[in-house]
Design a protein around this motif. Structure first.
Motif, PDB file in Angstrom:
ATOM      1  N   THR A   2       0.848  -1.179   0.000  1.00 41.96           N
ATOM      2  CA  THR A   2       0.000   0.000   0.000  1.00 41.96           C
ATOM      3  C   THR A   2       0.882   1.226   0.000  1.00 41.96           C
ATOM      4  O   THR A   2       1.691   1.419   0.902  1.00 41.96           O
ATOM      5  CB  THR A   2      -0.913   0.020   1.238  1.00 41.96           C
ATOM      6  OG1 THR A   2      -1.849  -1.042   1.117  1.00 41.96           O
ATOM      7  CG2 THR A   2      -1.667   1.330   1.330  1.00 41.96           C
ATOM      8  N   LYS A   3       0.739   2.036  -1.025  1.00 43.78           N
ATOM      9  CA  LYS A   3       1.530   3.264  -1.116  1.00 43.78           C
ATOM     10  C   LYS A   3       0.604   4.404  -1.504  1.00 43.78           C
ATOM     11  O   LYS A   3      -0.078   4.350  -2.519  1.00 43.78           O
ATOM     12  CB  LYS A   3       2.654   3.111  -2.141  1.00 43.78           C
ATOM     13  CG  LYS A   3       3.710   4.200  -2.008  1.00 43.78           C
ATOM     14  CD  LYS A   3       4.983   3.811  -2.712  1.00 43.78           C
ATOM     15  CE  LYS A   3       6.082   4.831  -2.442  1.00 43.78           C
ATOM     16  NZ  LYS A   3       7.352   4.458  -3.063  1.00 43.78           N
ATOM     17  N   ILE A   4       0.565   5.437  -0.700  1.00 42.02           N
ATOM     18  CA  ILE A   4      -0.375   6.532  -0.891  1.00 42.02           C
ATOM     19  C   ILE A   4       0.275   7.629  -1.715  1.00 42.02           C
ATOM     20  O   ILE A   4       1.422   7.981  -1.469  1.00 42.02           O
ATOM     21  CB  ILE A   4      -0.825   7.092   0.477  1.00 42.02           C
ATOM     22  CG1 ILE A   4      -1.480   5.975   1.293  1.00 42.02           C
ATOM     23  CG2 ILE A   4      -1.776   8.258   0.313  1.00 42.02           C
ATOM     24  CD1 ILE A   4      -1.501   6.258   2.760  1.00 42.02           C
ATOM     25  N   PRO A   5      -0.434   8.176  -2.710  1.00 39.17           N
ATOM     26  CA  PRO A   5       0.148   9.266  -3.500  1.00 39.17           C
ATOM     27  C   PRO A   5       0.580  10.428  -2.614  1.00 39.17           C
ATOM     28  O   PRO A   5      -0.168  10.880  -1.756  1.00 39.17           O
ATOM     29  CB  PRO A   5      -1.002   9.678  -4.418  1.00 39.17           C
ATOM     30  CG  PRO A   5      -1.901   8.502  -4.472  1.00 39.17           C
ATOM     31  CD  PRO A   5      -1.791   7.840  -3.129  1.00 39.17           C
ATOM     32  N   ARG A   6       1.814  10.937  -2.817  1.00 38.37           N
ATOM     33  CA  ARG A   6       2.353  11.996  -1.964  1.00 38.37           C
ATOM     34  C   ARG A   6       2.374  13.348  -2.644  1.00 38.37           C
ATOM     35  O   ARG A   6       2.812  14.332  -2.063  1.00 38.37           O
ATOM     36  CB  ARG A   6       3.772  11.631  -1.510  1.00 38.37           C
ATOM     37  CG  ARG A   6       3.855  10.363  -0.693  1.00 38.37           C
ATOM     38  CD  ARG A   6       5.265  10.142  -0.159  1.00 38.37           C
ATOM     39  NE  ARG A   6       5.621  11.159   0.819  1.00 38.37           N
ATOM     40  CZ  ARG A   6       6.590  12.053   0.657  1.00 38.37           C
ATOM     41  NH1 ARG A   6       7.280  12.087  -0.464  1.00 38.37           N
ATOM     42  NH2 ARG A   6       6.873  12.929   1.600  1.00 38.37           N
ATOM     43  N   GLU A  54      -4.952   1.390  -6.946  1.00 36.84           N
ATOM     44  CA  GLU A  54      -4.197   2.574  -6.538  1.00 36.84           C
ATOM     45  C   GLU A  54      -4.340   3.686  -7.574  1.00 36.84           C
ATOM     46  O   GLU A  54      -4.585   4.845  -7.238  1.00 36.84           O
ATOM     47  CB  GLU A  54      -2.712   2.224  -6.368  1.00 36.84           C
ATOM     48  CG  GLU A  54      -2.410   1.185  -5.310  1.00 36.84           C
ATOM     49  CD  GLU A  54      -2.494   1.734  -3.897  1.00 36.84           C
ATOM     50  OE1 GLU A  54      -2.526   2.966  -3.740  1.00 36.84           O
ATOM     51  OE2 GLU A  54      -2.526   0.922  -2.952  1.00 36.84           O
ATOM     52  N   GLU A  55      -4.173   3.325  -8.844  1.00 35.27           N
ATOM     53  CA  GLU A  55      -4.272   4.317  -9.909  1.00 35.27           C
ATOM     54  C   GLU A  55      -5.694   4.847 -10.047  1.00 35.27           C
ATOM     55  O   GLU A  55      -5.900   6.009 -10.413  1.00 35.27           O
ATOM     56  CB  GLU A  55      -3.799   3.717 -11.235  1.00 35.27           C
ATOM     57  CG  GLU A  55      -2.315   3.384 -11.269  1.00 35.27           C
ATOM     58  CD  GLU A  55      -1.449   4.598 -11.004  1.00 35.27           C
ATOM     59  OE1 GLU A  55      -1.770   5.688 -11.531  1.00 35.27           O
ATOM     60  OE2 GLU A  55      -0.450   4.474 -10.267  1.00 35.27           O
ATOM     61  N   GLY A  56      -6.692   4.004  -9.753  1.00 30.49           N
ATOM     62  CA  GLY A  56      -8.079   4.431  -9.873  1.00 30.49           C
ATOM     63  C   GLY A  56      -8.467   5.531  -8.909  1.00 30.49           C
ATOM     64  O   GLY A  56      -9.282   6.396  -9.230  1.00 30.49           O
ATOM     65  N   VAL A  57      -7.876   5.524  -7.689  1.00 32.04           N
ATOM     66  CA  VAL A  57      -8.224   6.534  -6.685  1.00 32.04           C
ATOM     67  C   VAL A  57      -7.257   7.717  -6.689  1.00 32.04           C
ATOM     68  O   VAL A  57      -7.516   8.733  -6.043  1.00 32.04           O
ATOM     69  CB  VAL A  57      -8.284   5.925  -5.270  1.00 32.04           C
ATOM     70  CG1 VAL A  57      -9.288   4.789  -5.219  1.00 32.04           C
ATOM     71  CG2 VAL A  57      -6.920   5.437  -4.811  1.00 32.04           C
ATOM     72  N   ARG A  58      -6.143   7.586  -7.382  1.00 34.93           N
ATOM     73  CA  ARG A  58      -5.115   8.626  -7.356  1.00 34.93           C
ATOM     74  C   ARG A  58      -5.632  10.018  -7.732  1.00 34.93           C
ATOM     75  O   ARG A  58      -5.276  11.011  -7.088  1.00 34.93           O
ATOM     76  CB  ARG A  58      -3.949   8.244  -8.273  1.00 34.93           C
ATOM     77  CG  ARG A  58      -2.764   9.192  -8.217  1.00 34.93           C
ATOM     78  CD  ARG A  58      -1.647   8.719  -9.138  1.00 34.93           C
ATOM     79  NE  ARG A  58      -1.099   7.453  -8.723  1.00 34.93           N
ATOM     80  CZ  ARG A  58      -0.113   7.322  -7.826  1.00 34.93           C
ATOM     81  NH1 ARG A  58       0.410   8.403  -7.273  1.00 34.93           N
ATOM     82  NH2 ARG A  58       0.346   6.137  -7.497  1.00 34.93           N
ATOM     83  N   PRO A  59      -6.501  10.159  -8.752  1.00 36.41           N
ATOM     84  CA  PRO A  59      -6.923  11.504  -9.157  1.00 36.41           C
ATOM     85  C   PRO A  59      -7.703  12.270  -8.093  1.00 36.41           C
ATOM     86  O   PRO A  59      -7.719  13.503  -8.120  1.00 36.41           O
ATOM     87  CB  PRO A  59      -7.798  11.243 -10.396  1.00 36.41           C
ATOM     88  CG  PRO A  59      -7.342   9.933 -10.925  1.00 36.41           C
ATOM     89  CD  PRO A  59      -6.995   9.132  -9.708  1.00 36.41           C
ATOM     90  N   PHE A  60      -8.360  11.564  -7.159  1.00 38.28           N
ATOM     91  CA  PHE A  60      -9.214  12.281  -6.206  1.00 38.28           C
ATOM     92  C   PHE A  60      -8.893  11.980  -4.744  1.00 38.28           C
ATOM     93  O   PHE A  60      -9.518  12.545  -3.837  1.00 38.28           O
ATOM     94  CB  PHE A  60     -10.690  11.960  -6.461  1.00 38.28           C
ATOM     95  CG  PHE A  60     -11.025  10.486  -6.476  1.00 38.28           C
ATOM     96  CD1 PHE A  60     -11.209   9.777  -5.305  1.00 38.28           C
ATOM     97  CD2 PHE A  60     -11.170   9.809  -7.680  1.00 38.28           C
ATOM     98  CE1 PHE A  60     -11.524   8.431  -5.320  1.00 38.28           C
ATOM     99  CE2 PHE A  60     -11.490   8.464  -7.711  1.00 38.28           C
ATOM    100  CZ  PHE A  60     -11.663   7.771  -6.527  1.00 38.28           C
ATOM    101  N   LEU A  61      -7.905  11.127  -4.449  1.00 44.95           N
ATOM    102  CA  LEU A  61      -7.645  10.754  -3.060  1.00 44.95           C
ATOM    103  C   LEU A  61      -7.052  11.908  -2.257  1.00 44.95           C
ATOM    104  O   LEU A  61      -7.430  12.128  -1.103  1.00 44.95           O
ATOM    105  CB  LEU A  61      -6.714   9.538  -3.012  1.00 44.95           C
ATOM    106  CG  LEU A  61      -6.429   8.983  -1.610  1.00 44.95           C
ATOM    107  CD1 LEU A  61      -7.713   8.558  -0.925  1.00 44.95           C
ATOM    108  CD2 LEU A  61      -5.452   7.812  -1.700  1.00 44.95           C
ATOM    109  N   LEU A  62      -6.126  12.655  -2.835  1.00 43.49           N
ATOM    110  CA  LEU A  62      -5.461  13.725  -2.091  1.00 43.49           C
ATOM    111  C   LEU A  62      -6.435  14.783  -1.567  1.00 43.49           C
ATOM    112  O   LEU A  62      -6.348  15.165  -0.389  1.00 43.49           O
ATOM    113  CB  LEU A  62      -4.373  14.372  -2.943  1.00 43.49           C
ATOM    114  CG  LEU A  62      -3.581  15.503  -2.269  1.00 43.49           C
ATOM    115  CD1 LEU A  62      -2.928  15.014  -0.980  1.00 43.49           C
ATOM    116  CD2 LEU A  62      -2.534  16.064  -3.224  1.00 43.49           C
TER     117      LEU A  62
END
Length: 232
Positions: A2-6, A54-62
């Motif tokens: 699990t790696k969260i976009p930074r 991971e890529e699916g949520v990257r655009p809106f997770l931050l």
């Protein structure tokens, strides 16, 4: 893993705390935000469907993590599905950071279902989201990441909770006979249903949860505010 976009997150360190049901801290780790990993899956899954989540949520997770009023997040059904599945996957992966005697809490059937369908079950799984406060949780630093996992007895299953910054998700998965389905959560202040998905999901809610609400969700009777009904 699990790696969260930074991207856009300050270059800071955080405390990740795993707390037992009696309040005992099982694990207290200091690390750079978004760089804690759980290496417990094969290469194909890690670089395949799990990476796709991971890529699916990257655009809106931050924007969800930061929780500021400057960002309004609107998710369609597929985005909601990706977010709920990503939360379940993340809870599963971090369950392996617990002591080994706690590794078997999540049934193998839940791992198999998520791997096969890349989403939660609409019959026996539900999820809801919260706009959360950031707190120190008894440490000398703010805890930006927090997760909890507990068994549910009636109905039998698991209740997982994940918080990243100001964004929290509670996911429930129950073992049910084939003719039964899990009802939606009962009304709870400042909570927004996330799974099953709706036509249009708008974030953030008007008000954050306070400390009391947060404790009620994680430790109190609101951990299982649901029942079952006959499948239609």
């Amino acid at each position: 893993m699990t790696k969260i976009p930074r991207e856009g997150i300050p270059d800071i360190y955080q405390k990740s705390v795993v707390v037992d049901l009696d309040g005992t801290i099982l694990r207290d780790v200091r690390h750079r935000f978004g760089e804690m990993t759980a290496k417990c899956v094969c290469r194909d899954c890690n670089s395949g469907w799990m990476n796709d989540l991971e890529e699916g949520v990257r655009p809106f997770l931050l924007p969800l993590i930061l929780g500021t009023d400057e960002f309004v997040v609107i998710l369609d059904r597929q985005m909601q599905s990706d977010l709920a599945a990503w939360a379940m996957k993340t809870i599963m992966m971090f369950s392996f950071t617990n002591p080994k005697e706690h590794h078997g809490v999540i049934p193998a059937a839940d791992f198999a279902y998520l791997c096969r369908y890349r989403r939660l079950s609409t019959r026996r799984m539900i999820a809801r989201a919260f706009h959360m406060p950031i707190r120190a949780y008894g440490t000398d630093e703010e805890v930006l990441f927090e997760w909890h996992l507990r068994k549910s007895v009636r109905p039998k299953g698991i209740v997982g909770f994940l918080r990243l910054g100001h964004f929290g998700i509670q996911v429930c998965s129950m073992r049910l006979p084939g003719d039964r389905r899990l009802n939606k959560f009962e009304e709870f202040p400042n909570a927004m249903p996330l799974w099953p998905p709706t036509e249009r999901w708008v974030w953030p809610p008007e008000e954050k949860c306070d400390e009391g609400m947060m404790d009620a969700v994680i430790h109190g009777g609101h951990a299982r505010p649901f029942g079952t009904s006959k499948k239609q």
